[in-house]
Design an enzyme around this catalytic site. Structure first.
Site, PDB file in Angstrom:
ATOM      1  N   GLU A   1       0.987  -1.248   8.560  1.00 20.46           N
ATOM      2  CA  GLU A   1       0.126  -0.134   8.953  1.00 20.46           C
ATOM      3  C   GLU A   1       0.016   0.078  10.452  1.00 20.46           C
ATOM      4  O   GLU A   1       0.353   1.138  10.980  1.00 20.46           O
ATOM      5  CB  GLU A   1      -1.270  -0.353   8.347  1.00 20.46           C
ATOM      6  CG  GLU A   1      -2.327   0.617   8.805  1.00 20.46           C
ATOM      7  CD  GLU A   1      -2.048   2.026   8.339  1.00 20.46           C
ATOM      8  OE1 GLU A   1      -2.061   2.944   9.181  1.00 20.46           O
ATOM      9  OE2 GLU A   1      -1.799   2.226   7.135  1.00 20.46           O
TER      10      GLU A   1
ATOM     11  N   GLN B   1       0.778  -1.234   0.000  1.00 18.45           N
ATOM     12  CA  GLN B   1       0.000   0.000   0.000  1.00 18.45           C
ATOM     13  C   GLN B   1       0.810   1.285   0.000  1.00 18.45           C
ATOM     14  O   GLN B   1       0.512   2.199  -0.781  1.00 18.45           O
ATOM     15  CB  GLN B   1      -0.958   0.023   1.201  1.00 18.45           C
ATOM     16  CG  GLN B   1      -1.898   1.215   1.193  1.00 18.45           C
ATOM     17  CD  GLN B   1      -2.929   1.210   2.301  1.00 18.45           C
ATOM     18  OE1 GLN B   1      -3.609   2.196   2.518  1.00 18.45           O
ATOM     19  NE2 GLN B   1      -3.060   0.103   3.012  1.00 18.45           N
TER      20      GLN B   1
ATOM     21  N   GLY C   1      -8.760  20.417  19.710  1.00 21.39           N
ATOM     22  CA  GLY C   1      -8.202  21.628  19.121  1.00 21.39           C
ATOM     23  C   GLY C   1      -8.697  22.891  19.787  1.00 21.39           C
ATOM     24  O   GLY C   1      -8.630  23.977  19.211  1.00 21.39           O
ATOM     25  N   GLY C   2      -9.237  22.779  20.997  1.00 14.54           N
ATOM     26  CA  GLY C   2      -9.748  23.947  21.688  1.00 14.54           C
ATOM     27  C   GLY C   2     -11.217  24.202  21.426  1.00 14.54           C
ATOM     28  O   GLY C   2     -11.813  25.103  22.021  1.00 14.54           O
TER      29      GLY C   2
ATOM     30  N   GLU D   1     -16.441  28.234  20.174  1.00 14.48           N
ATOM     31  CA  GLU D   1     -16.513  29.337  21.138  1.00 14.48           C
ATOM     32  C   GLU D   1     -17.162  30.589  20.546  1.00 14.48           C
ATOM     33  O   GLU D   1     -18.070  31.181  21.141  1.00 14.48           O
ATOM     34  CB  GLU D   1     -15.107  29.663  21.641  1.00 14.48           C
ATOM     35  CG  GLU D   1     -15.070  30.813  22.634  1.00 14.48           C
ATOM     36  CD  GLU D   1     -13.660  31.120  23.092  1.00 14.48           C
ATOM     37  OE1 GLU D   1     -13.471  32.168  23.740  1.00 14.48           O
ATOM     38  OE2 GLU D   1     -12.742  30.326  22.799  1.00 14.48           O
TER      39      GLU D   1
ATOM     40  N   ASP E   1       0.336   3.694   6.010  1.00 11.19           N
ATOM     41  CA  ASP E   1       0.592   3.316   4.622  1.00 11.19           C
ATOM     42  C   ASP E   1       0.320   4.451   3.639  1.00 11.19           C
ATOM     43  O   ASP E   1       1.240   5.097   3.145  1.00 11.19           O
ATOM     44  CB  ASP E   1      -0.239   2.090   4.261  1.00 11.19           C
ATOM     45  CG  ASP E   1       0.422   0.784   4.700  1.00 11.19           C
ATOM     46  OD1 ASP E   1       1.657   0.709   4.631  1.00 11.19           O
ATOM     47  OD2 ASP E   1      -0.280  -0.142   5.089  1.00 11.19           O
TER      48      ASP E   1
END
Length: 416
Positions: A140, A17, A248-249, A274, A169
């Site tokens: 993998e 792959q 990520g916040g 937010e 892969d």
């Protein structure tokens, strides 16, 4: 119109792959990719996980479209001579054999440079040169574990978990494709080829950079406020598994929709953004939360996140995942339905964009495969079927100057 990589000759000396994913991408964009395979055997994925007896498996066809296939035994003197001639005429050679295999064949980097100083040599290995595990064969899930992905995936009360996405892969193949194209541009300036190496561990790590960010933050402050473990849980000295947290916040979670009892994919991913909090409250029928001091700020919401998600699930109870997204998108709420692979396969939008394509293969007939994930304004890659084993052997050897009699002799001796 000429394709961007038209005229670039690539020897695809890869299997399974990671390597094929790299060369397939380059083939989609116009490169002349010649897959070199063992006579009578070929890439191992031709036979793995077959859905139709005696036909090339989908595992192979979905990683080798737009290529040509040459069968060649490079262990024979005649086969090695053919390979050397191919190298002299090529722009790029890509391999992902086990560590040391190319050297044992007699094709060291130094030998490749002797044959063709302009050659770009792309190589994929499990670990970088000089790494203590550099001699290991890697697949993998091994790469996902070594690259940091598995330790940070899953739920905190369960074991490390690998992703279904091919982070080790196909992701490594994409990284190598970027490196090869960079080397092609560099060669236009210097006239010299170079070796381009990508390790599967490094490619996985590159996609885990935010988790490395979190490790540094954890060492500085002792906690990670966007993880479900905060503020009532405990942290050790390493990044924990966060379940379905956004990371990520912008807190998020996978939430049940109508029909979840029967459909394992009747869910959406719901994000609390937010800057969009007031509209999110309005969307789910809780406008009072926008000004409530217990909910109005990210810090106030953090210990109540799962209470919020539970209330949102009540709002979702009479809506399918598609109905829910239709409502939420009007309020600017980042969300998506959890799409099954069947839904992906038959998604009209993905087909219209060329992300899912139907192609013809001589023996198999029509089948679905992935198309280019990269879109261009000036051209749209045309995806063709994968080659049959050795389908282009006579064409390639004839172009190299071999007569029909010589090719027949090579076949009789099992060189091709």
């Amino acid at each position: 119109m000429a394709l961007p990589l038209e005229g670039i000759k690539i020897i695809d000396f890869t299997g399974v792959q990671a390597g094929p994913a790299c060369t397939q991408l380059l083939a989609w964009f116009g490169a002349d990719v010649l897959k070199v395979e063992r006579p009578g055997v070929g890439d191992i994925t031709r036979r793995q996980l077959r859905d139709v007896p005696n036909l090339d498996a989908l595992y192979f066809t979905m990683l080798n479209s737009n290529k040509k296939s040459l069968t060649l035994d490079t262990k024979t003197p005649e086969g090695k001579a053919i390979m050397e001639q191919l190298i002299r005429e090529a722009d790029v050679l890509v391999e992902n054999f086990a560590p040391g295999a190319m050297d044992r064949m007699g094709f060291t980097w130094e030998r490749l440079q002797e044959l063709n100083p302009r050659l770009i040599f792309g190589s994929i290995k499990g670990f970088s040169e000089g790494h203590p595990y550099a001699d290991l064969k890697v697949y993998e899930n091994v790469a996902q574990c070594a690259g940091g992905a598995a330790s940070t995936t899953g739920f905190w009360d369960g074991p490390p978990t690998v992703s279904a996405a091919a982070l080790g892969d196909s992701n490594t193949g994409m990284h190598l494709a970027i490196g090869i194209l960079t080397a092609v541009i560099a060669r236009q300036k210097t006239g010299r080829g170079q070796k381009v190496s990508v390790s599967m561990q490094d490619a996985v790590l590159n996609l885990c950079r935010v988790k490395l960010r979190d490790q540094e933050r954890l060492e500085h402050v002792g906690y990670l406020e966007e993880y479900p473990q905060y503020p009532n849980g405990t942290f050790t000295d390493t990044v924990p598994r966060g379940g379905n947290a956004g990371g990520g916040g912008q807190p998020g979670w996978i939430l049940k929709c109508k029909g979840w009892q029967e459909d394992p994919n009747a869910y959406i991913y719901f994000t609390i953004q937010e800057q969009n909090w007031a509209r999110t409250c309005e969307a789910v029928g809780k406008p009072q939360w926008a000004q409530d001091p217990d909910y109005a700020t990210p810090r106030a919401r953090q210990p109540r996140l799962f209470d919020i998600f539970a209330e949102v699930e009540k709002w979702l109870a009479d809506k399918t995942k598609f109905e829910a997204v239709e409502v939420l998108r009007k309020f600017g709420v980042p969300c998506a339905p959890v799409l099954s692979m069947k839904e992906i396969a038959y998604d009209p939008a993905l087909r219209a964009s060329g992300s899912i394509v139907e192609v013809d293969e001589e023996l198999r007939g029509k089948y679905l495969t992935v198309g280019s994930p990269i879109k261009f304004s000036d051209f749209k890659p045309v995806i063709t079927g994968a080659p049959l084993l050795g389908e282009h052997t006579e064409e390639v050897l004839g172009r190299m100057g071999y007569s029909a009699e010589q090719i027949a002799k090579l076949r009789a001796n099992k060189v091709v």
